[in-house]
Enzyme design. Sequence first.
Site, PDB file in Angstrom:
ATOM      1  N   PHE A   1      68.351  35.773 -32.997  1.00 32.92           N
ATOM      2  CA  PHE A   1      68.928  36.058 -34.359  1.00 32.92           C
ATOM      3  C   PHE A   1      70.417  35.701 -34.096  1.00 32.92           C
ATOM      4  O   PHE A   1      70.448  35.958 -35.646  1.00 32.92           O
ATOM      5  CB  PHE A   1      69.073  37.416 -34.380  1.00 32.92           C
ATOM      6  CG  PHE A   1      67.595  37.444 -35.286  1.00 32.92           C
ATOM      7  CD1 PHE A   1      66.086  36.778 -35.136  1.00 32.92           C
ATOM      8  CD2 PHE A   1      67.208  39.122 -36.352  1.00 32.92           C
ATOM      9  CE1 PHE A   1      64.941  37.346 -35.358  1.00 32.92           C
ATOM     10  CE2 PHE A   1      65.661  39.121 -36.195  1.00 32.92           C
ATOM     11  CZ  PHE A   1      64.131  38.134 -36.172  1.00 32.92           C
TER      12      PHE A   1
ATOM     13  N   HIS B   1      64.225  34.282 -17.828  1.00 32.37           N
ATOM     14  CA  HIS B   1      63.301  33.152 -17.850  1.00 32.37           C
ATOM     15  C   HIS B   1      63.599  32.274 -16.688  1.00 32.37           C
ATOM     16  O   HIS B   1      64.284  32.329 -16.317  1.00 32.37           O
ATOM     17  CB  HIS B   1      64.810  32.476 -19.384  1.00 32.37           C
ATOM     18  CG  HIS B   1      64.416  31.095 -19.508  1.00 32.37           C
ATOM     19  ND1 HIS B   1      64.727  30.543 -20.712  1.00 32.37           N
ATOM     20  CD2 HIS B   1      64.034  30.204 -18.817  1.00 32.37           C
ATOM     21  CE1 HIS B   1      64.216  29.451 -20.974  1.00 32.37           C
ATOM     22  NE2 HIS B   1      63.909  29.078 -19.598  1.00 32.37           N
TER      23      HIS B   1
ATOM     24  N   ASP C   1      59.792  33.919 -28.658  1.00 33.77           N
ATOM     25  CA  ASP C   1      60.758  32.893 -28.369  1.00 33.77           C
ATOM     26  C   ASP C   1      61.295  32.288 -29.775  1.00 33.77           C
ATOM     27  O   ASP C   1      61.785  31.426 -29.821  1.00 33.77           O
ATOM     28  CB  ASP C   1      61.183  31.832 -27.350  1.00 33.77           C
ATOM     29  CG  ASP C   1      62.433  32.022 -26.920  1.00 33.77           C
ATOM     30  OD1 ASP C   1      62.696  32.197 -26.797  1.00 33.77           O
ATOM     31  OD2 ASP C   1      62.163  30.923 -25.903  1.00 33.77           O
TER      32      ASP C   1
END
Length: 449
Positions: A64, A179, A314
């Site tokens: 965000f 990741h 994502d």
Amino acid sequence: MKRILISNATIVSEGRRSGSIAIEGDRIASIFNPTDTPRGHFDETVDATGCFVLPGVIDDHVHFREPGLTAKADIESESRAAAYGGVTTYFDMPNTVPQTTTLEALDDKFRRAELTSHVNYSFFFGATNDNSHLLEQLNTARVPGVKLFMGSSTGNMLVDRRETLERIFACSPLPIMTHCEDTAIINRNMARVKAEFGPDPVIGFHPVIRSEEACLRSTELAVELAVKHHASLHVAHLTTARELQLFEPSQPGTSAPLPPITAEATVAHLHFTDCDYARLGTLIKCNPAIKRPSDREALRRALTDGRISVVGTDHAPHQLSEKQGGCATAVSGMPMVQFSLVTMLELADQGILSLERLVELMCHNPARRFCVRERGFLRPGYKADIVVVRPDAAWTVGRDTIQSKCKWSPMEGHTFNWQVEHTFCNGQHLLDQGKFDENAHGEPVAFDH
């Protein structure tokens, strides 16, 4: 205490049934069978005839951008987009400015969300080469997990020292979300492609540079470390068929515990393939790269055989000007949180998964995987995070419908046949057939790790 009745619904949560849901304050008070008559006065009634009523979506993977990158997005704008998409809870990632790699930065994000987030929230703590000593100080009732970049990505948070990786997997008190891309392989591929095709290769080379091999080698290492240290591992955004072979299937449709090593797929990798680069270009540039149709088909099959446990987004907004260029210059990431649920409902219409399994992947399993307290299911006594969706209600994504601050989406021009009509968050009627309650605020999520 406000009382709301959602009547004449088809309820999809731990199965499917007809009935009505009574909300009192911030919680689900009762779930009634069609033959039962709800008693008492209700301040508001929502007729859900012809609709499906689901738990609010829990998106385990968003960016965000606040603090420090708020020209792209901020907590207020993206939590609004989430609500429009039926997402009532999100877990935000640590690669902001400053990075969420100190306890002070983590506290700052919670303070910001308390002021502006329209839906429920929590924040991953970012692991680095130098902060593993802080992991034992994390409040496990407040944080979903530790985010670990085992490959180059946005924000320069790569953890590349083997001894540090060993320490993180050995001592983390929380699930580790990784990741996984091998940086050395990516760098070699980039150098080779640049040498042949120039300093900024066209976007079609992105899955060549961020290749299947780069993903597989890094994911193999993460699984190896998790097995060695008996760690709880959740691998983000799987993109290849070969990676899927590393995961044991869970048992869809049961209450059996999820395995300690799980995988997430994102909506973008389930919707697009590398054939779409010709049409959408860098709008669908993300890390890891969107790959072949055969990889997408393998991911789609894994939704129902249990090797994929969670579907996230994502969600990663950028300004449109930053998406210009090729593999070396255009930034990676796209805004998807507003369109995740309707995209997955489209896959259900195509017979790729059932509506019940969709709810498992987007609501039940995120709650189970991260031990979310009293959310993710439609049960009496749980928080009233509820979304009402209507089938056969076609609409087309236009710039004016996009709620994200960046005001673009790779889904622009796409026609969906499902509409999010109502979103309730903690009993607040946040979205009411396009009308949005600006004063509604979410809550911090509690966890029972």
